[in-house]
Design an enzyme around this catalytic site. Structure first.
Site, PDB file in Angstrom:
ATOM      1  N   HIS A  82       0.868  -1.108   0.018  1.00 60.06           N
ATOM      2  CA  HIS A  82       0.113   0.094   0.055  1.00 60.06           C
ATOM      3  C   HIS A  82       0.896   1.320   0.168  1.00 60.06           C
ATOM      4  O   HIS A  82       2.065   1.259   0.476  1.00 60.06           O
ATOM      5  CB  HIS A  82      -1.148  -0.088   1.046  1.00 60.06           C
ATOM      6  CG  HIS A  82      -0.570   0.136   2.769  1.00 60.06           C
ATOM      7  ND1 HIS A  82      -0.208   1.307   3.022  1.00 60.06           N
ATOM      8  CD2 HIS A  82      -0.334  -0.880   3.512  1.00 60.06           C
ATOM      9  CE1 HIS A  82       0.252   1.209   4.304  1.00 60.06           C
ATOM     10  NE2 HIS A  82       0.329  -0.119   4.688  1.00 60.06           N
ATOM     11  N   ASP A  84      -0.497   4.451   1.066  1.00 61.70           N
ATOM     12  CA  ASP A  84      -0.883   5.615   1.986  1.00 61.70           C
ATOM     13  C   ASP A  84      -0.406   5.332   3.215  1.00 61.70           C
ATOM     14  O   ASP A  84       0.095   4.149   3.626  1.00 61.70           O
ATOM     15  CB  ASP A  84      -2.291   5.495   2.173  1.00 61.70           C
ATOM     16  CG  ASP A  84      -2.992   4.263   2.637  1.00 61.70           C
ATOM     17  OD1 ASP A  84      -2.464   2.857   2.126  1.00 61.70           O
ATOM     18  OD2 ASP A  84      -4.104   4.260   3.412  1.00 61.70           O
ATOM     19  N   ASP A 114       5.721   0.952   7.747  1.00 64.02           N
ATOM     20  CA  ASP A 114       4.328   0.747   7.520  1.00 64.02           C
ATOM     21  C   ASP A 114       3.951   1.415   6.224  1.00 64.02           C
ATOM     22  O   ASP A 114       3.099   2.487   6.348  1.00 64.02           O
ATOM     23  CB  ASP A 114       3.642   0.942   8.818  1.00 64.02           C
ATOM     24  CG  ASP A 114       2.213   0.570   8.460  1.00 64.02           C
ATOM     25  OD1 ASP A 114       1.730  -0.244   7.693  1.00 64.02           O
ATOM     26  OD2 ASP A 114       1.105   1.039   9.344  1.00 64.02           O
ATOM     27  N   GLU A 148      -5.245   1.519   2.426  1.00 66.77           N
ATOM     28  CA  GLU A 148      -5.116   0.338   3.413  1.00 66.77           C
ATOM     29  C   GLU A 148      -5.440   0.965   4.749  1.00 66.77           C
ATOM     30  O   GLU A 148      -5.895   0.158   5.691  1.00 66.77           O
ATOM     31  CB  GLU A 148      -3.747  -0.301   3.177  1.00 66.77           C
ATOM     32  CG  GLU A 148      -3.945  -1.701   3.886  1.00 66.77           C
ATOM     33  CD  GLU A 148      -3.440  -1.328   5.314  1.00 66.77           C
ATOM     34  OE1 GLU A 148      -3.322  -2.479   6.013  1.00 66.77           O
ATOM     35  OE2 GLU A 148      -2.838  -0.390   5.792  1.00 66.77           O
ATOM     36  N   GLU A 149      -4.819   2.021   5.114  1.00 68.78           N
ATOM     37  CA  GLU A 149      -4.938   2.586   6.216  1.00 68.78           C
ATOM     38  C   GLU A 149      -6.334   3.141   6.982  1.00 68.78           C
ATOM     39  O   GLU A 149      -6.462   3.426   8.133  1.00 68.78           O
ATOM     40  CB  GLU A 149      -3.975   3.753   6.562  1.00 68.78           C
ATOM     41  CG  GLU A 149      -2.395   3.444   6.228  1.00 68.78           C
ATOM     42  CD  GLU A 149      -1.794   2.776   7.456  1.00 68.78           C
ATOM     43  OE1 GLU A 149      -2.531   2.004   8.313  1.00 68.78           O
ATOM     44  OE2 GLU A 149      -0.874   1.995   7.532  1.00 68.78           O
TER      45      GLU A 149
END
Length: 445
Positions: A82, A84, A114, A148-149
């Protein structure tokens, strides 16, 4: 041995992704992931490269790059990252969280762990294969997704539901894992084969309004909710020794007594107290459905006794726990207070799992052992949520992995997720480029 040029490319690409500031605050207008789609597209572009961009709503971008396999019947592998990140305030950081600075061999910034470091290293491994004109037996898909977040609404979920033919695969790797565990000799690395579900629940209690100057024997909804919060915080659901947990403990190579203690509900709590708190926290979550009272609201004015109060619980469920199971545990947690509580809203995102003994697991393990002699993988249930869940529900074998050097301890790794001073070392970036390259060649060569 890691190619220094490729490590440099991964470093540079990661710095650009951090500086793009694709911050996802959960609102549709945030994210701006199209910026990083363009960055990745420019890096991966070349003669004959099959590439498609998708923009479900303005600014929320996804990118697909495919290397078609020679055998249409051979399994397809997808490398998914991801693009974002969660918000970050500069307060408390030693460096600019969106500066992407390289300091003493470490790249600093929101998303380094992350999971922009993985996303960048996957892109570099894919670029290496493209440069070589590599033609796999089975297709390779590189997928960079938005959102995703939050919930994956404009990213992986949208791609799976709206553009499945573009991302269809048999095997998939995304976040997270690959960090050395400080148990079992420190050479075991988590391979996430399953993840917990979420069942976020909003509760409400009622009271009777009155003047704030006369609280004696009042029916104050905030006071009632305080007790609901206290009981939820104190509650411990029953420990569950599921198959992934048993395989995880068995793979750690622990002494028999410690292994026994970690696989028996009556001794687990004592065993966890003897571990570092960061490890114990994660292992507890991997064996329990958890209830965390995280958001409360109540009252409208200082001099009015509130007649209602609300609480939002972050409930994370083990495989097999559904809405009925969550409500049963809430009743146990609240006891005689349960009758005063109403459920306003609840979401249902069930836990997902993939088989453990698969060609993908074997390939990731072999490459890990080759790159870091003495290390190996152990299956684990990730306690948060990832985009892997959308693919597992399509029957895809989906794992979370990476490969981090010993420069990053488990405690630091866990603390940097959505925390301060997030960073990743260049050795880890180089290891991951080699991991994705090696795994792809083993599975699709």
């Amino acid at each position: 041995m890691t190619d220094r040029n490729l490590t440099g490319e991964a470093t540079d690409l990661l710095q650009h992704l951090i500086r793009n500031r694709c911050v996802n605050d959960g609102t549709p207008a945030s994210g701006g992931e199209i910026r990083s789609v363009e960055t990745l597209a420019a890096y991966l572009a070349g003669p004959g490269v099959e590439m498609r961009r998708f923009e479900p709503i303005p600014g929320r971008g996804n990118l697909v790059v495919r290397i078609e396999g020679a055998d249409p019947k051979a399994p397809t592998l997808c490398l998914m990252g991801h693009i974002d990140v969660v918000p970050a305030s500069a307060e408390g950081w030693e460096r600019d969280p969106f500066g992407g600075e390289l300091v003493a061999g470490e790249v600093w910034g929101r998303g380094a762990i992350d999971m922009l470091g993985i996303t960048a290293s996957m892109a570099v491994a894919t670029k290496r294969l493209l440069r070589e004109g590599w033609r796999p037996r089975g297709t390779l898909v590189y997928l960079a997704v938005a959102d995703e977040e939050a919930l994956g609404t404009y990213g992986a979920q949208w791609m799976v539901e709206r553009e499945w033919d573009s991302v269809r695969c048999d095997h998939l790797v995304t976040e997270f894992g690959g960090v050395a565990l400080p148990v079992g000799g420190g050479r075991k690395r988590m391979l996430s084969v399953a993840e917990k579900g979420s069942h976020w629940t909003q509760l409400r209690v009622r009271g009777v309004p009155g003047h704030g100057s006369m609280p004696y024997r009042s029916d104050n909804a905030v006071v009632k909710m305080a007790e609901v919060v206290r009981r939820n915080a104190a509650y411990r659901s029953p420990a569950r020794m599921h198959e992934t947990w048993r395989r995880f403990v068995a793979g750690l190579g622990l002494p028999a007594a410690q292994r026994f203690a970690l696989t028996q509900p009556v001794t687990l709590e004592v065993a966890l107290r003897r571990l570092p708190v960061g490890v114990a926290r994660m292992l507890h979550a991997a064996t329990h459905t958890t209830f965390s009272p995280n958001v409360t609201s109540g009252g409208v004015k200082t001099n009015i006794i509130p007649d209602s109060a609300e609480l939002t619980l972050d409930v994370r469920t083990l495989p097999g726990d559904d809405a009925a199971a969550v409500r049963s545990m809430l009743r146990d947690a609240l006891g005689d207070v349960w009758a005063q509580v109403e459920i306003v809203a609840e979401g249902d995102n069930p836990a997902t799992a993939s088989p453990i003994d698969t060609p993908l697991q074997a390939a990731l393990t072999r490459v890990t052992e080759r790159l870091l002699p003495g290390s190996t993988t152990v299956p684990f249930l990730i306690v948060g949520a990832t985009d892997a869940r959308f693919f597992r529900r399509k029957g895809v074998t989906a794992y979370g992995y990476g490969l981090l050097s010993d420069a990053i301890s488990f405690g630091e790794f866990a603390a940097m997720f959505h925390g301060r001073n997030e960073r990743i070392d260049q050795t880890s970036l180089g290891l991951m480029v080699d991991l994705w390259d090696g795994t792809t060649r083993e599975l699709r060569g």
